[in-house]
Design an enzyme around this catalytic site. Structure first.
Site, PDB file in Angstrom:
ATOM      1  CG  ASP A 230      -2.194   0.737   1.077  1.00 23.14           C
ATOM      2  OD1 ASP A 230      -2.414   1.541   2.250  1.00 23.14           O
ATOM      3  OD2 ASP A 230      -1.965   1.441  -0.410  1.00 23.14           O
TER       4      ASP A 230
ATOM      5  CE  LYS B  90      -0.655   3.086  -4.193  1.00 22.98           C
ATOM      6  NZ  LYS B  90      -1.095   2.887  -2.206  1.00 22.98           N
TER       7      LYS B  90
ATOM      8  CG  ASP C 196      -5.548  -0.289  -1.097  1.00 21.47           C
ATOM      9  OD1 ASP C 196      -5.504   0.741  -0.620  1.00 21.47           O
ATOM     10  OD2 ASP C 196      -6.932  -0.736  -1.421  1.00 21.47           O
ATOM     11  CG  ASN C 197      -4.885   2.068  -3.540  1.00 21.63           C
ATOM     12  OD1 ASN C 197      -3.718   2.134  -2.714  1.00 21.63           O
ATOM     13  ND2 ASN C 197      -6.272   2.401  -3.049  1.00 21.63           N
TER      14      ASN C 197
ATOM     15  CD  GLU D 279      -8.243   4.360   0.496  1.00 22.70           C
ATOM     16  OE1 GLU D 279      -8.853   3.791  -0.313  1.00 22.70           O
ATOM     17  OE2 GLU D 279      -7.773   5.526   0.466  1.00 22.70           O
TER      18      GLU D 279
END
Ligand SMILES: CCCNc1ncnc2c1ncn2[C@@H]1O[C@H](/C=C/CNC(=O)c2cc(-c3ccc(F)cc3)cc(O)c2O)[C@@H](O)[C@H]1O
Ligand SMILES: [Mg+2]
Length: 214
Positions: free
Chosen positions: A141, A144, A169-170, A199
């Protein structure tokens, strides 16, 4: 010199959450981010997916890349079995300072080792510094564009074993295209997408669960 958003998030935790109660720390941060100031925690919706995968893996040794304020650190550490531990890496000292206090307020500091520094330098030192053999679970996380190089570094350092679960994540927003392409096409991973939302918003995002096959 005003306060920073992480400092205001910490103040909300110390004001509203029950000391020693991880669930109340999580709920306080989610309420703060939904009703006061958005912040890039994995959040409540993706957090439930994180919880279910951590519970399924039941890791003795978990690694988190990118502590930020410690929200997902608390989510992960509260679910660890006795003797389990979460090593979390954070290179921004100001964020690390806030995260230490959030983790302490939740009362799970004995299960967490927050290490300050960049993942690229620390991952090769995991064995010698912390006596880690391999990780059972890794939560990505951080920046990126660092997911892929750090996943490859974990492989090269022999820190993944057959069955290690990487959860990212993401993968949609902000997006991690090179990482996704790699784990979805490499014969060394079994990968699956968990559709969710960014989120505290209605924007699509999701988590990618990738099992290392050895
Ligand atoms: C040397 C760089 C790589 N190594 C690293 N080693 C250790 N810590 C590292 C780190 N990179 C970054 N970090 C830390 O991780 C955190 C960075 C997280 C980056 N996350 C995001 O950008 C992000 C961004 C969004 C986002 C989505 C939509 C939007 F409009 C705006 C933001 C949502 C998320 O859930 C995110 O996770 C910080 O605490 C940073 O200091
Ligand atoms: Mg994130």
């Amino acid at each position: 010199t005003g306060s920073t958003r992480p400092q205001r998030l910490l103040r909300a935790v110390q004001k509203k959450a029950t000391q020693g109660d991880p669930q109340s720390v999580i709920a306080t941060i989610d309420d703060f981010c939904r009703h006061s100031e958005w912040a890039m925690n994995v959040g409540d919706e993706k957090g439930l997916i994180l919880d279910s995968i951590v519970s399924e893996v039941n890791p003795s040794t978990a690694l988190e890349l990118g502590t930020y304020c410690g929200y997902s650190t608390v989510r992960i550490a509260r679910l660890l079995p006795p003797g389990g531990r979460c090593i979390t890496l954070e290179f921004n000292p100001a964020y690390a300072a806030v995260a230490r206090q959030v983790i302490a307020w939740a009362g799970i500091q004995d299960k967490v080792q927050l290490v300050e520094g960049p993942s690229g330098d620390l991952i090769p030192q995991m064995k010698e510094l912390f006596g880690v053999q391999t990780f059972d679970f890794v939560f990505l996380d951080h920046w990126k564009d660092r997911y892929l190089p750090d996943a490859k570094l974990l492989e090269e350092c022999g820190l993944l074993r057959e069955g290690t679960v990487l959860l990212a994540d993401n993968v949609i927003c902000p997006g991690t295209p090179e990482y996704l392409q790699y784990v979805r096409n490499s014969p060394r991973y079994e990968s699956r997408y968990f559709k969710s939302h960014l989120e505290y918003t209605k924007v699509e995002d999701g988590l990618e669960k990738s099992v290392f096959l050895g």
